[in-house]
Design a protein around this motif. Structure first.
Motif, PDB file in Angstrom:
ATOM      1  N   UNK A 111      35.034 -15.184  -3.226  1.00 41.39           N
ATOM      2  CA  UNK A 111      34.764 -14.985  -1.796  1.00 41.39           C
ATOM      3  C   UNK A 111      33.405 -14.316  -1.574  1.00 41.39           C
ATOM      4  N   UNK A 112      32.492 -15.039  -0.953  1.00 41.42           N
ATOM      5  CA  UNK A 112      31.151 -14.515  -0.721  1.00 41.42           C
ATOM      6  C   UNK A 112      30.727 -14.803   0.713  1.00 41.42           C
ATOM      7  N   UNK A 113      29.661 -14.136   1.143  1.00 40.29           N
ATOM      8  CA  UNK A 113      29.055 -14.420   2.434  1.00 40.29           C
ATOM      9  C   UNK A 113      27.562 -14.187   2.309  1.00 40.29           C
ATOM     10  N   UNK A 114      26.806 -14.700   3.266  1.00 38.84           N
ATOM     11  CA  UNK A 114      25.353 -14.558   3.257  1.00 38.84           C
ATOM     12  C   UNK A 114      24.953 -13.469   4.235  1.00 38.84           C
ATOM     13  N   UNK A 115      24.105 -12.571   3.775  1.00 40.24           N
ATOM     14  CA  UNK A 115      23.660 -11.475   4.629  1.00 40.24           C
ATOM     15  C   UNK A 115      22.133 -11.410   4.644  1.00 40.24           C
ATOM     16  N   UNK A 120      13.677 -11.318   9.282  1.00 42.70           N
ATOM     17  CA  UNK A 120      12.604 -12.021   8.597  1.00 42.70           C
ATOM     18  C   UNK A 120      12.830 -12.209   7.117  1.00 42.70           C
ATOM     19  N   UNK A 121      13.764 -11.490   6.534  1.00 42.59           N
ATOM     20  CA  UNK A 121      14.060 -11.655   5.115  1.00 42.59           C
ATOM     21  C   UNK A 121      14.980 -12.855   4.902  1.00 42.59           C
ATOM     22  N   UNK A 122      14.879 -13.518   3.760  1.00 40.12           N
ATOM     23  CA  UNK A 122      15.827 -14.596   3.474  1.00 40.12           C
ATOM     24  C   UNK A 122      17.235 -14.038   3.275  1.00 40.12           C
ATOM     25  N   UNK A 123      18.226 -14.876   3.544  1.00 39.73           N
ATOM     26  CA  UNK A 123      19.605 -14.435   3.359  1.00 39.73           C
ATOM     27  C   UNK A 123      19.927 -14.325   1.872  1.00 39.73           C
ATOM     28  N   UNK A 124      20.877 -13.473   1.562  1.00 34.99           N
ATOM     29  CA  UNK A 124      21.300 -13.248   0.183  1.00 34.99           C
ATOM     30  C   UNK A 124      22.806 -13.407   0.093  1.00 34.99           C
ATOM     31  N   UNK A 125      23.259 -14.174  -0.892  1.00 36.54           N
ATOM     32  CA  UNK A 125      24.698 -14.364  -1.108  1.00 36.54           C
ATOM     33  C   UNK A 125      25.275 -13.105  -1.736  1.00 36.54           C
TER      34      UNK A 125
END
Length: 240
Positions: A111-115, A120-125
């Motif tokens: 179970x993951x999500x993108x934050x 302006x920063x890229x999303x991180x899983x």
């Protein structure tokens, strides 16, 4: 499609080695299919999951387009004078799935999500790490996956919120390992490249079929990420 169950002999060191590393287990599973190439994207994915029911009762489940030959796993982690695995034709069961039917289910997932920490920063899983957020992850995907997790009667809910569904999150694990095709190397911030960090949780519960075709896809193609490392395989059993 085929469904296979293999019981591991946990008294053997080979079984303990396989169970200690999702990467090693993945290699053992894929070696059971000599005709499946790592780059073959046209063949349905091989899914697998380890169920640790008790210290001496550990099963490997595999869903695959072809029958596996697990002789090499028997040599490492099985019994030499007894049947170690059973393979069943999965097709007839999948075809019997119908809207409104209820089943017990088990799923091990990542179970993951993108934050995004700053604008302006890229999303991180990022992994969900609490049972409540892990349960919410599954509930957010149930409709697209073809099922609905059943709700408890109000008099059986033990908490004011977060306990509405017939769903148990357990066997939560964290693992980290290097991808086998690369040598570990340090980045500028000291972290190793090609390092896999894996958080998993197992979900047990009861569901109602709402879209049989979508549920068939879920059962044969998996749910969520990290399928190569033992995540995404859902299985059903009669609901008592």
């Amino acid at each position: 499609m085929h469904l296979t169950r293999f019981r591991l002999n946990t008294a053997r060191s080979g079984a303990r080695r396989l169970l200690s590393s999702p990467r090693t287990m993945h290699a053992a599973v894929m070696n059971a299919f000599p005709d499946v190439l790592p780059t073959d994207t046209d063949t349905p994915r091989v899914l697998w999951r380890v169920d640790r029911n008790a210290k001496a009762e550990v099963f490997l489940y595999i869903v695959s387009p072809a029958k596996p030959d697990l002789t090499h796993v028997v040599e490492q982690a099985g019994w030499k004078e007894r049947p170690n695995w059973q393979t069943y034709d999965y097709g007839p069961f999948l075809e019997r799935l119908a809207e409104g039917h209820t089943w017990a289910f088990r799923l091990t997932a990542n179970p993951v999500h993108s934050i995004r920490r700053k604008d302006g920063e890229p999303t991180k899983v990022t992994a969900h790490v609490t049972p409540r957020h892990q349960a919410q992850w599954l509930l957010q995907r149930q409709e697209a996956a073809g099922f609905r997790v059943l709700e408890k009667p109000e008099d059986q809910r033990l908490l004011p919120e977060g306990d509405e569904h017939e769903l148990l999150v357990h066997d939560r694990r964290s693992n980290a390992f290097d991808k086998p095709e690369h040598q570990p190397a340090a980045t500028a911030n000291g972290k190793r490249k090609n390092r896999v960090s894996l958080v998993t949780a197992t979900f047990d519960g009861r569901l109602e079929v709402v879209d049989p075709e979508a549920l068939r896809r879920t059962l044969t193609r998996g749910l969520g990420r990290a399928k190569a490392y033992g995540c995404g395989l859902m299985t059903l059993a009669p609901a008592e």
